[in-house]
Design a protein around this motif. Structure first.
Motif, mmCIF file in Angstrom:
data_model
loop_
_atom_site.group_PDB
_atom_site.id
_atom_site.type_symbol
_atom_site.label_atom_id
_atom_site.label_comp_id
_atom_site.label_asym_id
_atom_site.label_seq_id
_atom_site.Cartn_x
_atom_site.Cartn_y
_atom_site.Cartn_z
ATOM 1 N N SER A 35 39.636 42.225 35.892
ATOM 2 C CA SER A 35 40.885 41.705 36.479
ATOM 3 C C SER A 35 41.414 40.505 35.703
ATOM 4 C CB SER A 35 40.664 41.300 37.935
ATOM 5 O OG SER A 35 40.042 40.048 37.981
ATOM 6 N N PRO A 36 42.718 40.262 35.837
ATOM 7 C CA PRO A 36 43.240 39.003 35.301
ATOM 8 C C PRO A 36 42.682 37.861 36.145
ATOM 9 C CG PRO A 36 44.993 40.271 36.388
ATOM 10 C CD PRO A 36 43.741 41.055 36.543
ATOM 11 N N MET A 62 47.273 35.249 34.028
ATOM 12 C CA MET A 62 48.690 35.509 34.302
ATOM 13 C C MET A 62 49.554 34.509 33.525
ATOM 14 S SD MET A 62 49.044 34.357 38.221
ATOM 15 C CE MET A 62 48.391 32.814 38.808
ATOM 16 N N GLN A 90 49.597 40.005 31.794
ATOM 17 C CA GLN A 90 50.109 39.952 33.164
ATOM 18 C C GLN A 90 51.160 38.858 33.317
ATOM 19 O OE1 GLN A 90 48.278 38.354 36.681
ATOM 20 N NE2 GLN A 90 48.386 40.372 37.634
ATOM 21 N N ASN A 117 52.634 40.748 38.218
ATOM 22 C CA ASN A 117 51.857 40.186 39.313
ATOM 23 C C ASN A 117 52.699 40.137 40.591
ATOM 24 O OD1 ASN A 117 50.770 38.251 41.176
ATOM 25 N ND2 ASN A 117 49.475 37.459 39.554
ATOM 26 N N LYS A 159 50.304 44.851 39.962
ATOM 27 C CA LYS A 159 49.143 44.527 40.805
ATOM 28 C C LYS A 159 49.677 43.946 42.111
ATOM 29 C CE LYS A 159 44.693 42.124 40.604
ATOM 30 N NZ LYS A 159 44.858 40.797 41.231
ATOM 31 N N PHE A 197 41.536 35.053 50.451
ATOM 32 C CA PHE A 197 40.297 35.738 50.059
ATOM 33 C C PHE A 197 39.373 35.888 51.262
ATOM 34 C CE2 PHE A 197 41.932 34.427 46.012
ATOM 35 C CZ PHE A 197 41.596 35.498 45.192
ATOM 36 N N ASN A 220 40.860 47.409 44.193
ATOM 37 C CA ASN A 220 40.353 46.069 43.873
ATOM 38 C C ASN A 220 40.007 45.310 45.158
ATOM 39 O OD1 ASN A 220 41.889 42.977 43.292
ATOM 40 N ND2 ASN A 220 40.011 43.522 42.269
ATOM 41 N N GLY A 221 38.928 44.546 45.045
ATOM 42 C CA GLY A 221 38.538 43.667 46.143
ATOM 43 C C GLY A 221 37.111 43.888 46.592
ATOM 44 N N ILE A 223 34.247 44.186 45.000
ATOM 45 C CA ILE A 223 33.294 45.060 44.293
ATOM 46 C C ILE A 223 32.404 44.156 43.434
ATOM 47 C CG2 ILE A 223 33.029 46.999 42.679
ATOM 48 C CD1 ILE A 223 35.973 47.772 43.566
ATOM 49 N N MET A 242 38.852 47.700 39.796
ATOM 50 C CA MET A 242 39.022 46.445 39.054
ATOM 51 C C MET A 242 38.051 45.407 39.611
ATOM 52 S SD MET A 242 42.425 44.105 38.773
ATOM 53 C CE MET A 242 43.279 44.956 37.469
ATOM 54 N N MET A 248 32.725 36.424 37.069
ATOM 55 C CA MET A 248 32.720 35.005 36.732
ATOM 56 C C MET A 248 31.278 34.567 36.511
ATOM 57 S SD MET A 248 35.804 34.116 39.410
ATOM 58 C CE MET A 248 35.302 32.479 39.814
HETATM 59 C C1 FMN Z 1 39.832 32.170 39.947
HETATM 60 C C2 FMN Z 1 40.701 33.360 40.185
HETATM 61 C C3 FMN Z 1 41.810 33.575 39.389
HETATM 62 C C4 FMN Z 1 42.630 34.686 39.614
HETATM 63 N N1 FMN Z 1 43.698 34.891 38.809
HETATM 64 C C5 FMN Z 1 44.465 35.994 38.970
HETATM 65 C C6 FMN Z 1 45.551 36.260 38.102
HETATM 66 O O1 FMN Z 1 45.848 35.502 37.168
HETATM 67 N N2 FMN Z 1 46.283 37.401 38.330
HETATM 68 C C7 FMN Z 1 45.973 38.271 39.357
HETATM 69 O O2 FMN Z 1 46.648 39.287 39.522
HETATM 70 N N3 FMN Z 1 44.949 38.038 40.174
HETATM 71 C C8 FMN Z 1 44.185 36.940 39.996
HETATM 72 N N4 FMN Z 1 43.120 36.729 40.821
HETATM 73 C C9 FMN Z 1 42.771 37.749 41.820
HETATM 74 C C10 FMN Z 1 41.774 38.739 41.214
HETATM 75 O O3 FMN Z 1 42.292 39.358 40.074
HETATM 76 C C11 FMN Z 1 41.355 39.817 42.219
HETATM 77 O O4 FMN Z 1 42.484 40.548 42.605
HETATM 78 C C12 FMN Z 1 40.709 39.233 43.464
HETATM 79 O O5 FMN Z 1 39.784 38.209 43.108
HETATM 80 C C13 FMN Z 1 39.992 40.316 44.289
HETATM 81 O O6 FMN Z 1 39.047 40.976 43.502
HETATM 82 P P1 FMN Z 1 37.476 40.590 43.544
HETATM 83 O O7 FMN Z 1 37.009 40.713 44.956
HETATM 84 O O8 FMN Z 1 36.822 41.593 42.610
HETATM 85 O O9 FMN Z 1 37.358 39.188 43.061
HETATM 86 C C14 FMN Z 1 42.317 35.602 40.637
HETATM 87 C C15 FMN Z 1 41.193 35.383 41.446
HETATM 88 C C16 FMN Z 1 40.394 34.275 41.235
HETATM 89 C C17 FMN Z 1 39.185 34.060 42.106
#
Ligand code: FMN
Length: 340
Positions: A35-36, A62, A90, A117, A159, A197, A220-221, A223, A242, A248
């Motif tokens: 993911s971004p 982004m 993005q 985005n 997204k 979140f 996404n979410g 995983i 995704m 991280m």
């Molecule tokens: C630190 C951080 C930065 C993020 N930056 C972006 C971003 O730049 N663009 C975007 O579409 N989502 C961004 N997200 C959201 C993630 O891409 C993702 O959609 C969200 O964390 C859910 O997925 P996950 O449960 O796998 O983390 C960010 C999330 C976090 C925690």
């Protein structure tokens, strides 16, 4: 991972994802996507992700389209043609003209695709009409997709989240509108903007979006590992998934999940020594690119990666207090000596 889940996936074998732009067709061999992540998915982080997942689609952090239009933030989209695998840029904003201009810049820098985005919950962005605020403006969202798709020849993807809030959430109609406007793929984070979140991602809701669209849908979410990935794919029937937060400090996770799903055999997670070597490399690369500021950025990565081994917490404690890159490098090198 259940036997049933394993067998279903073995049979399905997740085919490549086809995307057709306004003149170019492209496909993604790897259905597991990084993911971004603002402040994280820079060029150095992506280099690490590709070490384990060379064919995965990765994203820039982004990029503010208005700033890019004005010539700022170009460092985020520079030299994309040198990336060794597919890279999506993005963009966020609400002004079609800025989005078009920025998308043209992204295409000429070598982007594989442009993603818009429509999910970012950050107040500073949503208040100005970008990110998740577009979830409340389906017509404007469609106009942006339509105009950007016409202006570039690479695919345009979006997204989204499930909606602004539960009461107004209508992700199927919203996504159908984007599909009609020319989006080539939609990633759905299974939460509303209001949820931020919190709670858990609603994979059932993603499955309904998937069922309604003809274009590929990425789930996404929440995983975090292969078991989650398989469960999510089973529930959503999505074309891919995704991974965000789980990467991280663990840039191997996209490759790990892809490998485990494809090969049905478990991956050896980097051990303490590997984690230390990775942290050292990350730190040195950041410092060589950004000088002392690189240490500040490296802190969070080292803090996430240096976990799960004896002495890790003490090391983390010392690393966040290191005042110079040399001090931090010496701390990791000293720790590494324990493994020789
Ligand atoms: C630190 C951080 C930065 C993020 N930056 C972006 C971003 O730049 N663009 C975007 O579409 N989502 C961004 N997200 C959201 C993630 O891409 C993702 O959609 C969200 O964390 C859910 O997925 P996950 O449960 O796998 O983390 C960010 C999330 C976090 C925690």
């Amino acid at each position: 991972m259940t036997d049933r889940a394993q067998n279903t996936l073995k049979m399905k074998k997740l085919p490549p994802i086809f995307l057709s732009g306004n003149g170019t067709s492209r496909y993604l061999e790897c259905p597991i996507i990084q993911s971004p992540l603002a402040g994280i998915s820079d060029q150095i982080f992506r280099k690490f992700v590709r070490r384990w997942a060379p064919k995965a689609l990765l994203f820039t952090e982004m990029v503010n389209a208005k700033s890019l239009e004005l010539g700022h933030g170009e460092d985020k989209v520079i030299e994309l043609s040198k990336e060794s695998g597919p890279i999506g840029v993005q963009l966020f904003d609400h002004r079609p003209c800025s989005m078009i201009d920025a998308a043209i810049k992204a295409e000429s820098s070598g982007a594989f695709l442009v993603d818009i985005n429509m999910g970012c919950p950050v107040k500073k962005i949503a208040r100005k009409g970008g990110g998740s605020a577009l979830l409340k403006e389906p017509e404007l969202a469609q106009t942006i997709v339509k105009k950007v798709s016409k202006a570039i020849s690479i695919p345009v993807t979006v997204k989204i989240r499930l909606g602004w809030c539960e009461a107004t959430s209508n992700p199927i109609d919203f996504a159908l509108g984007l599909q009609d406007a020319g989006a080539q793929l939609i990633t759905v984070h299974g939460r509303t903007r209001r949820q931020g979140f919190s709670g858990t991602a609603d994979w059932e809701a993603i499955s309904k979006v998937k069922k309604s669209l003809d274009i590929p849908v990425i789930a996404n979410g929440d995983i975090k590992n292969s078991k989650d990935a398989i469960n999510c794919l089973e529930i959503t029937n999505a074309d891919g998934i995704m991974i965000g937060r789980a990467s991280m400090g663990a840039p191997w996770i996209v490759g790990q999940i892809d490998g485990e799903i494809k090969n049905q055999k478990s991956f050896t997670t980097p051990d303490a020594r590997m984690k230390l070597i990775l942290s050292l490399e990350h730190l040195k690369l950041l410092v060589s690119q950004k000088g002392n500021h690189g240490l500040l950025i490296a802190r969070k990565h080292m803090n996430w990666t240096c976990k799960g081994f004896k002495g890790a917490s003490e090391l983390r404690h010392k690393l966040v207090r290191a005042r110079t890159p040399i001090e931090a490098i010496e701390l990791i090198e000293k720790e590494l000596l324990k493994f020789t």
